[in-house]
Design a protein around this motif. Structure first.
Motif, PDB file in Angstrom:
ATOM      1  N   CYS A  26       0.920  -1.277   0.008  1.00 13.64           N
ATOM      2  CA  CYS A  26       0.100  -0.046  -0.116  1.00 13.64           C
ATOM      3  C   CYS A  26       0.933   1.190  -0.211  1.00 13.64           C
ATOM      4  O   CYS A  26       1.153   2.028   0.906  1.00 13.64           O
ATOM      5  N   PRO A  27       1.498   1.578  -1.358  1.00  5.61           N
ATOM      6  CA  PRO A  27       2.202   2.641  -1.278  1.00  5.61           C
ATOM      7  C   PRO A  27       1.670   3.940  -1.069  1.00  5.61           C
ATOM      8  O   PRO A  27       0.439   4.256  -1.341  1.00  5.61           O
ATOM      9  N   GLN A  28       2.298   4.864  -0.371  1.00  8.83           N
ATOM     10  CA  GLN A  28       1.613   6.179  -0.222  1.00  8.83           C
ATOM     11  C   GLN A  28       1.507   6.950  -1.524  1.00  8.83           C
ATOM     12  O   GLN A  28       2.490   7.053  -2.113  1.00  8.83           O
ATOM     13  N   PHE A  29       0.296   7.702  -1.751  1.00  8.96           N
ATOM     14  CA  PHE A  29       0.057   8.274  -3.103  1.00  8.96           C
ATOM     15  C   PHE A  29      -0.613   9.973  -2.648  1.00  8.96           C
ATOM     16  O   PHE A  29       0.349  10.743  -2.460  1.00  8.96           O
ATOM     17  N   SER A  30      -1.681   9.809  -2.545  1.00 11.06           N
ATOM     18  CA  SER A  30      -2.227  11.143  -2.403  1.00 11.06           C
ATOM     19  C   SER A  30      -3.428  11.014  -1.347  1.00 11.06           C
ATOM     20  O   SER A  30      -4.207   9.851  -1.398  1.00 11.06           O
ATOM     21  N   ALA A  31      -3.798  11.944  -0.596  1.00  7.64           N
ATOM     22  CA  ALA A  31      -4.828  11.521   0.493  1.00  7.64           C
ATOM     23  C   ALA A  31      -6.106  11.299  -0.380  1.00  7.64           C
ATOM     24  O   ALA A  31      -6.471  11.932  -1.433  1.00  7.64           O
TER      25      ALA A  31
ATOM     26  N   LEU B 178      -7.121   2.746  -6.313  1.00 10.55           N
ATOM     27  CA  LEU B 178      -8.611   2.792  -5.921  1.00 10.55           C
ATOM     28  C   LEU B 178      -9.329   3.959  -6.049  1.00 10.55           C
ATOM     29  O   LEU B 178      -9.305   4.889  -5.152  1.00 10.55           O
ATOM     30  N   ASN B 179     -10.378   3.949  -7.011  1.00 13.84           N
ATOM     31  CA  ASN B 179     -11.633   5.063  -6.837  1.00 13.84           C
ATOM     32  C   ASN B 179     -12.748   4.417  -6.032  1.00 13.84           C
ATOM     33  O   ASN B 179     -13.515   3.440  -6.577  1.00 13.84           O
ATOM     34  N   VAL B 180     -12.906   4.741  -4.843  1.00 11.15           N
ATOM     35  CA  VAL B 180     -13.943   4.209  -4.028  1.00 11.15           C
ATOM     36  C   VAL B 180     -15.101   4.949  -4.438  1.00 11.15           C
ATOM     37  O   VAL B 180     -15.330   6.170  -4.185  1.00 11.15           O
ATOM     38  N   ILE B 181     -15.940   4.212  -4.984  1.00  8.67           N
ATOM     39  CA  ILE B 181     -17.183   4.853  -5.268  1.00  8.67           C
ATOM     40  C   ILE B 181     -18.711   4.484  -4.273  1.00  8.67           C
ATOM     41  O   ILE B 181     -19.630   4.929  -4.545  1.00  8.67           O
TER      42      ILE B 181
END
Length: 172
Positions: free
Chosen positions: A32-37, A73-76
């Motif tokens: 789970c690499p860090q990306f953007s908030a 992941l685009n949480v919808i």
């Protein structure tokens, strides 16, 4: 940024997606690499292990990485689940909503949902269930960070403690 992020990752399916270049610093292996908030990134291993929790709640979007298979992941799954009678709302100086000091969810709404967003923080936060967290830990996935923000059992514990204090006072 404008093409991929400005108006996306806000609880709705993607309007446009191409596997964007994702670069990461060398370091400890992670699932789970860090990306953007508000935008989780999972390894292929994490997607495989967590798939049944993700399939109906998030779009799994490929990223282009030099050495790993990674997915944004685009949480919808967006749930109107805040219990405003128990949550503590933070307001700015003009009285407008600024966030939460303490989260509280409607248990009947969040149960059986393992990853979701709420309208109040649509672009900032992703919430997961205890079952989600437990599976990550039990599967030895690495790089995930979890922060408990709400305990569904807290109300029952607080009520029980209050009842016990009351009974002690009555006995005295």
């Amino acid at each position: 940024y404008p093409k991929y992020f400005k108006n996306q990752f806000k609880g709705k399916p993607m309007q446009h997606w191409d596997p964007i270049k994702f670069m990461s610093k060398k370091g400890n292996p992670t699932d789970c690499p860090q990306f953007s908030a508000g935008i989780p990134v999972f390894s292929e291993k994490a997607i495989t292990i967590m798939y049944d929790f993700l399939k109906d709640s998030a779009e799994i979007l490929p990223l282009n990485h030099d050495t790993m298979k990674l997915f944004a992941l685009n949480v919808i799954q967006v749930l109107d689940a805040i219990d405003y009678e128990k949550a503590i709302v933070r307001r700015n100086s003009n009285g407008r909503f600024a966030g939460f000091e303490k989260f509280a969810f409607k248990k009947s709404i969040v149960q059986n949902h393992h990853i979701f967003k709420i309208p109040e923080h649509i672009g900032l936060r992703v919430f997961v269930s205890d079952e989600f967290r437990t599976r990550v830990i039990d599967s030895d996935l690495v790089g995930f960070k979890f922060y408990e923000i709400w305990d569904s059992e807290e109300d029952a514990i607080v009520k029980k403690a209050a009842r016990e204090r009351y009974n002690m006072i009555i006995e005295k």
